[in-house]
Scaffold this motif. Structure first.
Motif, mmCIF file in Angstrom:
data_model
loop_
_atom_site.group_PDB
_atom_site.id
_atom_site.type_symbol
_atom_site.label_atom_id
_atom_site.label_comp_id
_atom_site.label_asym_id
_atom_site.label_seq_id
_atom_site.Cartn_x
_atom_site.Cartn_y
_atom_site.Cartn_z
ATOM 1 N N GLU A 1 104.062 50.742 -35.944
ATOM 2 C CA GLU A 1 104.126 49.341 -35.504
ATOM 3 C C GLU A 1 105.382 49.006 -34.714
ATOM 4 O O GLU A 1 105.429 47.985 -34.032
ATOM 5 C CB GLU A 1 104.014 48.395 -36.702
ATOM 6 C CG GLU A 1 105.225 48.355 -37.615
ATOM 7 C CD GLU A 1 105.181 47.174 -38.585
ATOM 8 O OE1 GLU A 1 104.973 46.035 -38.116
ATOM 9 O OE2 GLU A 1 105.359 47.400 -39.785
ATOM 10 N N HIS A 2 106.421 49.835 -34.771
ATOM 11 C CA HIS A 2 107.691 49.480 -34.133
ATOM 12 C C HIS A 2 108.057 50.377 -32.951
ATOM 13 O O HIS A 2 109.195 50.342 -32.488
ATOM 14 C CB HIS A 2 108.816 49.521 -35.170
ATOM 15 C CG HIS A 2 108.657 48.499 -36.244
ATOM 16 N ND1 HIS A 2 108.637 48.810 -37.581
ATOM 17 C CD2 HIS A 2 108.461 47.151 -36.173
ATOM 18 C CE1 HIS A 2 108.458 47.720 -38.288
ATOM 19 N NE2 HIS A 2 108.353 46.696 -37.458
ATOM 20 N N GLY A 3 107.103 51.140 -32.461
ATOM 21 C CA GLY A 3 107.367 51.948 -31.277
ATOM 22 C C GLY A 3 106.497 53.186 -31.247
ATOM 23 O O GLY A 3 106.213 53.789 -32.290
ATOM 24 N N ILE A 4 106.049 53.558 -30.044
ATOM 25 C CA ILE A 4 105.257 54.765 -29.854
ATOM 26 C C ILE A 4 105.701 55.450 -28.567
ATOM 27 O O ILE A 4 106.253 54.820 -27.654
ATOM 28 C CB ILE A 4 103.742 54.476 -29.801
ATOM 29 C CG1 ILE A 4 103.419 53.469 -28.675
ATOM 30 C CG2 ILE A 4 103.236 53.973 -31.136
ATOM 31 C CD1 ILE A 4 101.924 53.253 -28.486
ATOM 32 N N GLY A 5 105.472 56.768 -28.507
ATOM 33 C CA GLY A 5 105.778 57.533 -27.309
ATOM 34 C C GLY A 5 104.859 58.733 -27.214
ATOM 35 O O GLY A 5 104.409 59.271 -28.232
ATOM 36 N N PRO A 6 104.534 59.205 -25.989
ATOM 37 C CA PRO A 6 103.565 60.285 -25.831
ATOM 38 C C PRO A 6 104.137 61.638 -26.217
ATOM 39 O O PRO A 6 105.346 61.869 -26.150
ATOM 40 C CB PRO A 6 103.239 60.232 -24.340
ATOM 41 C CG PRO A 6 104.513 59.727 -23.710
ATOM 42 C CD PRO A 6 105.077 58.741 -24.702
ATOM 43 N N GLY A 7 103.233 62.534 -26.632
ATOM 44 C CA GLY A 7 103.610 63.916 -26.920
ATOM 45 C C GLY A 7 102.828 64.900 -26.083
ATOM 46 O O GLY A 7 103.389 65.719 -25.359
ATOM 47 N N ALA A 39 107.008 56.750 -22.345
ATOM 48 C CA ALA A 39 107.411 55.699 -23.278
ATOM 49 C C ALA A 39 108.372 54.759 -22.567
ATOM 50 O O ALA A 39 109.451 55.168 -22.132
ATOM 51 C CB ALA A 39 108.074 56.299 -24.514
ATOM 52 N N GLY A 40 107.959 53.510 -22.426
ATOM 53 C CA GLY A 40 108.817 52.483 -21.849
ATOM 54 C C GLY A 40 109.186 51.459 -22.911
ATOM 55 O O GLY A 40 108.342 51.093 -23.737
ATOM 56 N N ARG A 41 110.422 50.992 -22.896
ATOM 57 C CA ARG A 41 110.918 50.089 -23.946
ATOM 58 C C ARG A 41 111.042 48.652 -23.430
ATOM 59 O O ARG A 41 111.419 48.428 -22.274
ATOM 60 C CB ARG A 41 112.295 50.544 -24.435
ATOM 61 C CG ARG A 41 112.326 51.969 -24.943
ATOM 62 C CD ARG A 41 113.694 52.292 -25.517
ATOM 63 N NE ARG A 41 113.853 53.714 -25.770
ATOM 64 C CZ ARG A 41 114.943 54.245 -26.329
ATOM 65 N NH1 ARG A 41 115.959 53.456 -26.683
ATOM 66 N NH2 ARG A 41 115.017 55.548 -26.517
ATOM 67 N N ASP A 42 110.746 47.709 -24.323
ATOM 68 C CA ASP A 42 110.993 46.317 -23.980
ATOM 69 C C ASP A 42 112.434 45.947 -24.343
ATOM 70 O O ASP A 42 113.214 46.793 -24.791
ATOM 71 C CB ASP A 42 109.962 45.390 -24.638
ATOM 72 C CG ASP A 42 110.053 45.361 -26.164
ATOM 73 O OD1 ASP A 42 111.105 45.748 -26.734
ATOM 74 O OD2 ASP A 42 109.068 44.941 -26.803
ATOM 75 N N ARG A 43 112.797 44.674 -24.169
ATOM 76 C CA ARG A 43 114.196 44.293 -24.386
ATOM 77 C C ARG A 43 114.575 44.304 -25.865
ATOM 78 O O ARG A 43 115.757 44.235 -26.199
ATOM 79 C CB ARG A 43 114.464 42.905 -23.786
ATOM 80 C CG ARG A 43 113.670 41.774 -24.394
ATOM 81 C CD ARG A 43 113.907 40.483 -23.630
ATOM 82 N NE ARG A 43 113.183 39.351 -24.209
ATOM 83 C CZ ARG A 43 113.661 38.572 -25.174
ATOM 84 N NH1 ARG A 43 114.879 38.787 -25.664
ATOM 85 N NH2 ARG A 43 112.947 37.565 -25.645
ATOM 86 N N HIS A 44 113.582 44.436 -26.746
ATOM 87 C CA HIS A 44 113.861 44.557 -28.184
ATOM 88 C C HIS A 44 113.903 46.024 -28.627
ATOM 89 O O HIS A 44 113.936 46.294 -29.818
ATOM 90 C CB HIS A 44 112.803 43.805 -28.984
ATOM 91 C CG HIS A 44 112.720 42.345 -28.651
ATOM 92 N ND1 HIS A 44 113.725 41.453 -28.958
ATOM 93 C CD2 HIS A 44 111.747 41.630 -28.001
ATOM 94 C CE1 HIS A 44 113.377 40.241 -28.541
ATOM 95 N NE2 HIS A 44 112.191 40.324 -27.959
ATOM 96 N N ASN A 45 113.860 46.939 -27.661
ATOM 97 C CA ASN A 45 113.920 48.378 -27.907
ATOM 98 C C ASN A 45 112.651 48.917 -28.564
ATOM 99 O O ASN A 45 112.666 49.967 -29.203
ATOM 100 C CB ASN A 45 115.138 48.761 -28.744
ATOM 101 C CG ASN A 45 115.656 50.152 -28.405
ATOM 102 O OD1 ASN A 45 115.600 50.590 -27.255
ATOM 103 N ND2 ASN A 45 116.160 50.859 -29.394
ATOM 104 N N VAL A 46 111.539 48.214 -28.405
ATOM 105 C CA VAL A 46 110.237 48.681 -28.883
ATOM 106 C C VAL A 46 109.532 49.395 -27.736
ATOM 107 O O VAL A 46 109.403 48.828 -26.640
ATOM 108 C CB VAL A 46 109.384 47.507 -29.391
ATOM 109 C CG1 VAL A 46 107.977 47.970 -29.747
ATOM 110 C CG2 VAL A 46 110.049 46.851 -30.599
ATOM 111 N N SER A 47 109.081 50.611 -27.978
ATOM 112 C CA SER A 47 108.468 51.400 -26.911
ATOM 113 C C SER A 47 106.950 51.377 -26.996
ATOM 114 O O SER A 47 106.367 51.319 -28.088
ATOM 115 C CB SER A 47 108.970 52.851 -26.965
ATOM 116 O OG SER A 47 108.667 53.435 -28.214
#
Length: 331
Positions: free
Chosen positions: A91-97, A50-58
């Protein structure tokens, strides 16, 4: 807090993360969170992050890693899975499991976040599939796999999915973080979550097993996250990260630490006391000196490796250690 037996330890790699966030990518400005391995069959790994942009969305990105020397090779510029559509649970962020092969497909179980007005967000667990070996993914449905219920009141996060016969008639098992409360800490809502188990016959339809869980240890504990599990010669081994209820962003004593637990049946686990020892211990200024979080266990060439994040919830990247001693040695 008492320490676990000396036969248990994580032997750290040499003072550096395997992969740090790349420079100059506006969609991946910080973090390399929740490393998730897919062996490619040629001796290398594809690691989803999970990588985040400058708006903290991953978003979920991928990098190829050679486990022999733990050097990262190709790093994808774009995400392998982007955030969901407006109004969706992710819609506001995702990350792998978890990434797991299922015939010709690669299944990617992931966590999604949707912002709310009353609390910062609500988490959910989604599923995506790849038909090109893990280079790109599409969603399997648009909703979360585990719906809110009396046993999962405020959402589910960071799934670990694996083949298991622990529940009759179900070929798949899942450990996930169950959100139970938003506690006001100095006037700010902070999530409280423990670990819970779910079972499935097909990896898509999941049933929560309410008496199979790992509870918080005390009123001072506030979060248990990412249960990494492996079957051993004597039962099951679990590693997860535990943090305090208050001050875990500022107080070193309350930040995430890795904890071990064991089970005979894969459903009911007994925690080992204290945090898992790191060898050599991180020094002041090390990338993982303040925090160790989001573990994943990977077997490679007779070694039991543990990928994990360090300081700042993976702000500086992820690293690897070898688990030695304990039940992992008795596979």
């Amino acid at each position: 807090m008492p320490a676990p037996p000396p036969s248990w330890s994580l032997v750290r790699s040499a003072g550096r993360p395997v992969l740090a966030p790349p420079a100059g990518n506006p969609l991946w400005a910080s973090h390399a969170q929740a490393p998730t391995v897919l062996p490619l069959g040629d001796g290398t790994w594809r690691v989803f992050l999970a990588g985040r942009d400058r708006h903290n969305v991953s978003r979920i990105f991928a990098a190829d890693v050679d486990p022999k020397d733990m050097r990262a090779g190709a790093v994808g510029a774009g995400p392998v899975l982007d955030v969901g559509a407006p109004g969706s649970f992710d819609e506001h962020g995702i990350g792998p499991g978890t990434a797991v092969r299922d015939g010709e497909r690669v299944l990617l179980y992931y966590m999604g976040l949707g912002r709310r007005a009353d609390v910062p967000y609500r988490p959910g667990i989604g599923l995506a599939e790849s038909r090109d070996g893990g280079a790109s993914f599409t969603r399997v449905g648009d909703g979360p796999l585990i719906e809110p219920s009396p046993h999962v009141p405020l959402g589910a996060a960071l799934p670990t999915v694996f083949r298991s016969d622990a529940v009759p008639g179900c070929a798949w098992g899942m450990w996930f973080s169950r959100f139970t409360e938003w506690a006001l800490v100095e006037g700010k809502p902070e999530p409280v979550y423990d670990l819970l188990y779910a079972a499935s016959p097909d990896g898509l339809a999941w049933t929560v097993v309410p008496d199979a869980g790992v509870p918080l240890e005390s009123g001072d504990e506030g979060g248990l996250v990412r249960a990494a599990v492996r079957r051993t010669g004597g039962g099951w081994l679990m590693l997860f990260a535990a943090r305090g209820r208050e001050g875990f962003r500022e107080d070193a004593a309350a930040r995430y630490r890795l904890v071990a637990a064991t089970s005979a049946d894969g459903l009911r686990f007994t925690r080992r006391p204290g945090a898992l020892a790191l060898s050599p211990p991180p020094a002041a200024g090390d990338w993982d000196g303040e925090m160790q979080a989001y573990p994943q266990i990977v077997e490679d060439g007779g070694r039991t490796l543990v990928l994990y994040n360090g300081n700042g919830f993976g702000r500086l990247g992820f690293g690897v250690a070898e688990l030695v001693g304990g039940p992992a040695a008795a596979r």
